[in-house]
Scaffold this motif. Structure first.
Motif, mmCIF file in Angstrom:
data_model
loop_
_atom_site.group_PDB
_atom_site.id
_atom_site.type_symbol
_atom_site.label_atom_id
_atom_site.label_comp_id
_atom_site.label_asym_id
_atom_site.label_seq_id
_atom_site.Cartn_x
_atom_site.Cartn_y
_atom_site.Cartn_z
ATOM 1 N N ASP A 90 -3.141 -3.353 13.180
ATOM 2 C CA ASP A 90 -3.345 -3.521 14.626
ATOM 3 C C ASP A 90 -3.983 -2.298 15.251
ATOM 4 O O ASP A 90 -4.814 -2.417 16.165
ATOM 5 C CB ASP A 90 -2.012 -3.826 15.322
ATOM 6 C CG ASP A 90 -1.704 -5.319 15.359
ATOM 7 O OD1 ASP A 90 -2.592 -6.115 15.003
ATOM 8 O OD2 ASP A 90 -0.583 -5.683 15.754
ATOM 9 N N ALA A 91 -3.600 -1.124 14.795
ATOM 10 C CA ALA A 91 -4.172 0.109 15.354
ATOM 11 C C ALA A 91 -5.685 0.126 15.181
ATOM 12 O O ALA A 91 -6.434 0.420 16.127
ATOM 13 C CB ALA A 91 -3.546 1.328 14.685
ATOM 14 N N ALA A 125 5.097 -0.472 10.646
ATOM 15 C CA ALA A 125 4.194 -0.589 9.487
ATOM 16 C C ALA A 125 4.267 -2.008 8.921
ATOM 17 O O ALA A 125 5.341 -2.615 8.893
ATOM 18 C CB ALA A 125 4.597 0.419 8.420
ATOM 19 N N PRO A 126 3.140 -2.557 8.479
ATOM 20 C CA PRO A 126 1.821 -1.926 8.362
ATOM 21 C C PRO A 126 0.903 -2.186 9.553
ATOM 22 O O PRO A 126 -0.308 -2.060 9.430
ATOM 23 C CB PRO A 126 1.271 -2.601 7.104
ATOM 24 C CG PRO A 126 1.815 -3.993 7.193
ATOM 25 C CD PRO A 126 3.190 -3.854 7.771
ATOM 26 N N ILE A 174 6.151 -9.524 7.972
ATOM 27 C CA ILE A 174 5.112 -8.534 7.674
ATOM 28 C C ILE A 174 5.740 -7.170 7.420
ATOM 29 O O ILE A 174 5.410 -6.471 6.458
ATOM 30 C CB ILE A 174 4.089 -8.454 8.818
ATOM 31 C CG1 ILE A 174 3.262 -9.742 8.877
ATOM 32 C CG2 ILE A 174 3.183 -7.244 8.679
ATOM 33 C CD1 ILE A 174 2.355 -9.835 10.088
ATOM 34 N N MET A 175 6.679 -6.791 8.281
ATOM 35 C CA MET A 175 7.347 -5.506 8.129
ATOM 36 C C MET A 175 8.329 -5.535 6.949
ATOM 37 O O MET A 175 8.424 -4.569 6.174
ATOM 38 C CB MET A 175 8.081 -5.144 9.409
ATOM 39 C CG MET A 175 8.691 -3.756 9.403
ATOM 40 S SD MET A 175 9.485 -3.355 10.980
ATOM 41 C CE MET A 175 9.708 -1.585 10.791
ATOM 42 N N ILE A 222 0.861 -1.170 0.000
ATOM 43 C CA ILE A 222 0.000 0.000 0.000
ATOM 44 C C ILE A 222 0.898 1.220 0.000
ATOM 45 O O ILE A 222 1.907 1.264 0.678
ATOM 46 C CB ILE A 222 -0.918 0.009 1.245
ATOM 47 C CG1 ILE A 222 -0.097 -0.238 2.515
ATOM 48 C CG2 ILE A 222 -2.007 -1.015 1.126
ATOM 49 C CD1 ILE A 222 -0.915 -0.162 3.781
ATOM 50 N N GLY A 223 0.554 2.221 -0.764
ATOM 51 C CA GLY A 223 1.379 3.423 -0.863
ATOM 52 C C GLY A 223 0.966 4.439 0.165
ATOM 53 O O GLY A 223 0.118 5.257 -0.110
ATOM 54 N N MET A 224 1.537 4.337 1.331
ATOM 55 C CA MET A 224 1.205 5.284 2.389
ATOM 56 C C MET A 224 2.480 5.945 2.885
ATOM 57 O O MET A 224 3.523 5.304 2.974
ATOM 58 C CB MET A 224 0.517 4.568 3.557
ATOM 59 C CG MET A 224 -0.855 4.021 3.192
ATOM 60 S SD MET A 224 -1.686 3.313 4.630
ATOM 61 C CE MET A 224 -3.257 2.881 3.892
ATOM 62 N N PHE A 225 2.372 7.190 3.209
ATOM 63 C CA PHE A 225 3.520 7.935 3.723
ATOM 64 C C PHE A 225 3.655 7.666 5.214
ATOM 65 O O PHE A 225 2.711 7.844 5.965
ATOM 66 C CB PHE A 225 3.310 9.417 3.485
ATOM 67 C CG PHE A 225 4.465 10.253 3.960
ATOM 68 C CD1 PHE A 225 5.691 10.175 3.331
ATOM 69 C CD2 PHE A 225 4.309 11.112 5.039
ATOM 70 C CE1 PHE A 225 6.738 10.956 3.770
ATOM 71 C CE2 PHE A 225 5.358 11.882 5.469
ATOM 72 C CZ PHE A 225 6.580 11.806 4.824
ATOM 73 N N VAL A 226 4.822 7.183 5.625
ATOM 74 C CA VAL A 226 5.030 6.801 7.006
ATOM 75 C C VAL A 226 6.076 7.698 7.646
ATOM 76 O O VAL A 226 7.130 7.904 7.092
ATOM 77 C CB VAL A 226 5.510 5.331 7.105
ATOM 78 C CG1 VAL A 226 5.705 4.930 8.549
ATOM 79 C CG2 VAL A 226 4.520 4.413 6.438
#
Length: 272
Positions: free
Chosen positions: A74-75, A60-61, A204-205, A8-12
């Motif tokens: 998880d959040a 992430a994620p 996962i990470m 997923i393209g998310m800014f972290v």
């Protein structure tokens, strides 16, 4: 060959939250101090103060910052659980090496951060039923993956690893050389900067951060050291454990977990 998961393209961005260590099962939430009353269960305590304080890391994620807010698989699952028991989830970034100490002191009410279930952990805290699968993998610079393509070939490398993590436990067990860092992100950075040869982190990470266009797409992995299950941690004998097990079962049945896994790109981690 580098493994690829759905991305997923998310800014972290990373953020640090300072946690004040408290003695006893007490916590200051804003201006109001809460203390567990004698004979009060964990569920009653959490409901009386109106918050479930969730210990997390920037991972992430599972848990990560999107602007000023925490998001991740998880959040969002923790927030849904908190709502199911009539409270609000408060996500607090912790020192992962001190997670059980913070839980026992009452600084946090649970650990919910892609945590690997181990026999040692189950002796110290109350663990939920497993809700995802996981593994620890060796992450290397992509240019060196062909050279170090087996576990045996990696045994003389210098590793970087998060202190208190399952990865560190595995490296200790195998008697591999390593340097401990505060976070998995720092361990990844040390490999890229050639301060270490490799790191051991959650698949996962690893899949998220080494994907095309992601922050560490110059690193890769193809060696798995184990198979794991992920759980949520509460204080010993906590009645919140039974509550979260009921919630997890219902979340599998109603599709909540599958939907979140699709959203955050961890479909392969969902239990069959």
């Amino acid at each position: 060959m580098k493994k690829q998961w759905k991305k997923i393209g998310m800014f972290v961005t990373a953020a640090t939250v300072t946690i004040t260590m408290l003695t006893g099962c007490a916590r200051n939430n804003g201006n109001e101090a809460f203390e567990m009353e004698h004979g009060q269960s964990d569920l009653e305590y959490v409901q009386s103060k109106g918050t479930l304080v969730v210990g997390i890391t920037d991972f992430a994620p599972m848990d990560y910052r999107d602007g000023e807010e925490w998001t991740g698989f998880d959040a969002k699952l923790a927030e849904a659980f908190a709502e199911s028991i009539g409270v609000t989830a408060e996500l607090v970034e912790i020192d992962w090496d001190k997670k059980t100490e913070l839980l026992e002191k009452g600084t946090i009410d649970c650990i919910w951060n892609g945590m690997t279930m181990t026999e040692e952990l189950q002796e110290i805290i109350s663990c939920s039923e497993p809700y995802l699968s996981n593994a620890q993998v060796v992450v290397l610079r992509s240019s060196e993956m062909e050279q170090y393509n087996t576990e045996e070939a990696c045994q003389h490398l210098l590793f970087a690893v998060e202190a208190g993590s399952t990865g560190e436990s595995l490296l200790k067990e195998k008697k591999y050389r390593y340097t401990a860092y505060s976070t998995q992100m720092e361990a990844l950075e040390s490999v890229r900067e050639k301060k270490a040869d490799a790191t051991v982190i959650d698949i996962i990470m690893a899949a998220y951060y080494t994907g095309d266009g992601q922050e560490f797409d110059d690193l890769g992995f193809d060696i798995s050291l184990n198979d794991e299950k992920i759980c949520i941690g509460f204080r010993k004998d906590s009645d919140l454990t039974e509550k979260v097990n009921e919630f997890l079962k219902a979340s599998y049945e109603d599709g909540t977990i599958s939907s979140l896994a699709e959203r955050y790109g961890i479909v392969n981690a969902v239990l069959k």
